[in-house]
Design a protein around this motif. Structure first.
Motif, short mmCIF file in Angstrom:
data_model
loop_
_atom_site.label_atom_id
_atom_site.label_comp_id
_atom_site.label_asym_id
_atom_site.label_seq_id
_atom_site.Cartn_x
_atom_site.Cartn_y
_atom_site.Cartn_z
N PRO A 42 10.67 5.20 -0.21
CA PRO A 42 10.13 3.85 -0.26
C PRO A 42 9.43 3.57 1.05
CG PRO A 42 12.49 3.80 0.16
CD PRO A 42 12.13 5.23 -0.12
N SER A 43 8.31 2.90 0.98
CA SER A 43 7.54 2.68 2.20
C SER A 43 7.74 1.30 2.78
CB SER A 43 6.06 2.90 1.90
OG SER A 43 5.67 2.05 0.86
N VAL A 44 8.46 0.44 2.07
CA VAL A 44 8.69 -0.91 2.58
C VAL A 44 10.09 -0.94 3.15
CG1 VAL A 44 8.58 -3.34 2.00
CG2 VAL A 44 7.25 -1.72 0.70
N PHE A 172 12.07 12.79 -17.61
CA PHE A 172 11.11 13.02 -16.53
C PHE A 172 11.15 11.83 -15.57
CE2 PHE A 172 10.05 15.97 -19.70
CZ PHE A 172 9.29 16.98 -19.13
N GLU A 173 10.98 12.14 -14.28
CA GLU A 173 11.06 11.13 -13.22
C GLU A 173 9.69 10.76 -12.67
OE1 GLU A 173 14.55 11.74 -10.27
OE2 GLU A 173 13.50 13.64 -10.49
N PRO A 174 9.54 9.52 -12.16
CA PRO A 174 8.35 9.21 -11.36
C PRO A 174 8.28 10.13 -10.15
CG PRO A 174 9.51 7.20 -11.96
CD PRO A 174 10.41 8.35 -12.33
N ALA A 175 7.10 10.64 -9.84
CA ALA A 175 6.94 11.62 -8.75
C ALA A 175 6.66 10.94 -7.42
CB ALA A 175 5.81 12.59 -9.08
N GLY A 176 7.35 9.85 -7.13
CA GLY A 176 7.17 9.18 -5.85
C GLY A 176 7.53 7.73 -5.94
N ALA A 177 8.32 7.24 -4.98
CA ALA A 177 8.75 5.85 -4.87
C ALA A 177 9.67 5.48 -6.03
CB ALA A 177 7.56 4.90 -4.82
N ALA A 366 -0.57 9.73 1.44
CA ALA A 366 0.22 9.10 2.49
C ALA A 366 -0.71 8.27 3.36
CB ALA A 366 0.95 10.15 3.33
N ASP A 367 -0.12 7.39 4.19
CA ASP A 367 -0.92 6.53 5.06
C ASP A 367 -1.92 5.72 4.22
OD1 ASP A 367 0.27 7.89 7.35
OD2 ASP A 367 -1.07 9.54 6.81
N MET A 368 -1.46 5.18 3.11
CA MET A 368 -2.34 4.50 2.17
C MET A 368 -1.61 3.32 1.54
SD MET A 368 -2.18 7.44 -0.79
CE MET A 368 -3.26 6.65 -1.98
N ALA A 378 1.77 -2.45 -0.21
CA ALA A 378 2.72 -1.66 0.57
C ALA A 378 2.12 -0.32 0.91
CB ALA A 378 4.03 -1.46 -0.21
N ALA A 379 2.53 0.24 2.04
CA ALA A 379 2.15 1.60 2.40
C ALA A 379 3.08 2.56 1.66
CB ALA A 379 2.27 1.80 3.90
N VAL A 380 2.52 3.65 1.16
CA VAL A 380 3.31 4.58 0.36
C VAL A 380 3.08 6.02 0.79
CG1 VAL A 380 3.46 3.14 -1.71
CG2 VAL A 380 1.49 4.66 -1.39
N ARG A 381 3.94 6.89 0.30
CA ARG A 381 3.84 8.32 0.56
C ARG A 381 4.37 9.06 -0.66
NH1 ARG A 381 4.35 11.72 5.59
NH2 ARG A 381 5.09 13.76 4.88
#
Length: 435
Positions: A42-44, A172-177, A366-368, A378-381
């Protein structure tokens, strides 16, 4: 050394979710019961419990991920999946490799009436059956005989009907956050114009957000009725068609057909829901489809991907965030799928990026910034956020990989044929993204 151990503990807590992630995720994303983090971070970030080291910045978290070795990431993946299964014992079980599956279910593809009668005589029940119109595929979900779990039932079926096509109903899972939805309202349902070029996505549902106000979006739920808003689905949608001041998606102006295969439940995302979603998108004319989800090989998903590909659909999928020591991710690993990894602002492949049998392209991951449900950014990776950028470039190129490859530029590390959509990265500070 003490700082590194503390950092590893922190990352483990983030990747496993549970009580900790409720304090790390911002209010607009929120949590679902039994929520676990889908392989990325999580980026937050806010104040963390004393047990995991107090206040930690996003940059420190990114460094902690870089410090993790492939074996650590693989072990964290295993622990995360175990946590998901434990939190949903009534509906989930594990296959022989520890992957989550729907409890007491087996799927069969295109069964003949004679074979179905033989199967029912052996104690199997027909739970659900559907003809997937867009793929011309008959799908039947079977309930296992009393006393058999799904693994035992699968072996029994293969002996009983060796001519049949059977598999477990994998999750199947979300591939991020996180998938979490919080209290944000789902984007109002509508029907996308039939005369517009469409791009598709299979994910969680999309929340209302200022960046999506003028976008042409049609949502359909494949679990328990209407779509349910999710943080992950909203983020991916914003990267495709969002438009709000300095925030701009990579496929602005295109119709977005969005299939929600979770319905607000992290224990959903089953193979049969994804296959039905692919069929709907094929029937609605989506030529490029983004799938920022990961799981194990599954016969139904493979068949659906092959059928969609024969009909001219390009599927773009993320490779996940469980590191190179984890098993190859699917659907990205299927030969008919465009496998995508992520890079940071310097063009470096993400350390935690998973692997696929092949790797086609990279994009910013990333950095986005991405949209949060309701309002704000929010910034995410994670590779989840790179895949839709590549999907947008394929849509612009009419599905022609050679055209996309001409845009690709070199990067550092494993980036496949190169990095595309470099200018598509929205710098978090430019839109006041939360960190």
């Amino acid at each position: 050394m003490r700082r590194r151990i503390a950092g590893t503990t922190m990352v483990a807590a983030l990747l496993l979710g549970g009580a900790v992630d409720a304090q790390l995720l911002s209010a607009p994303i929120g949590n679902l019961p039994g929520q676990v983090i889908g392989g990325a971070l999580p980026s937050v970030l806010h104040q963390t419990p004393a047990a995991v080291g107090g206040v930690v910045s996003r940059l420190e978290i990114d460094q902690m991920v870089s410090d993790l070795n492939p074996r650590s990431l693989r072990d964290l993946r295993r622990a995360r999946l175990q946590a998901l299964i434990r939190a949903n014992r009534a509906t989930l079980d594990a296959d022989d490799m520890g992957n989550p599956i729907r409890r007491n279910e087996v799927i069969t593809l295109d069964p003949t009436p004679e074979m179905l009668a033989r199967i029912q005589t052996a104690g199997f029940a027909i739970l659900r059956r559907e003809h997937i119109e867009g793929l011309d595929l008959d799908l039947v979900v079977l309930g296992t005989p009393k006393g058999d779990d799904s693994r035992e039932a699968l072996q029994r079926l293969r002996k009983l009907a060796p001519e049949g096509q059977f598999d477990l109903n994998h999750i199947f899972e979300p591939a991020g956050a996180a998938l979490g939805a919080g209290s944000a309202a789902a984007l109002a349902l509508g029907r996308a114009p039939a005369n517009q070029p469409a791009i598709g996505m299979i994910d969680g549902g999309i929340a209302a957000h200022p960046s999506l106000t003028v976008a042409k979006i049609e949502q359909r739920g494949f679990v328990n009725g209407a779509p349910r808003a999710s943080g992950h689905g909203t983020a991916v949608a914003s990267l495709l068609v969002g438009q709000d001041g300095r925030f701009r998606g990579a496929a602005i102006g295109r119709t977005l057909l969005a299939a929600d295969v979770y319905g607000g439940n992290p224990a959903a995302g089953s193979a049969d829901a994804i296959a039905r979603a692919i069929g709907w998108l094929a029937g609605r004319g989506a030529r490029v489809v983004n799938i920022s989800l990961v799981g194990p090989p599954n016969r139904l998903i493979e068949w659906a991907v092959q059928s969609a590909n024969r009909r001219g659909m390009r599927i773009v999928a993320a490779v996940g965030n469980d590191g190179p020591a984890a098993p190859p991710s699917y659907p990205a690993s299927y030969p008919d799928v465009i496998a995508v990894t992520g890079v940071d602002a310097r063009g470096r492949a993400l350390t935690e990026a998973g692997r696929a049998v092949h790797l086609d392209f990279a994009a910013p991951g990333a950095d986005m910034a991405v949209a949060l449900p309701g309002k704000g950014y929010a910034a995410v990776r994670g590779t989840s956020f790179a895949a839709p950028l590549v999907a947008a470039r394929f849509a612009a190129a009419g599905g022609d990989a050679a055209v996309v490859e001409r845009e690709a530029s070199p990067g550092h590390g494993k980036v496949g044929r190169g990095i595309v959509c470099r200018p598509c990265r929205i710098v978090p500070a430019d839109v006041g993204a939360k960190k």
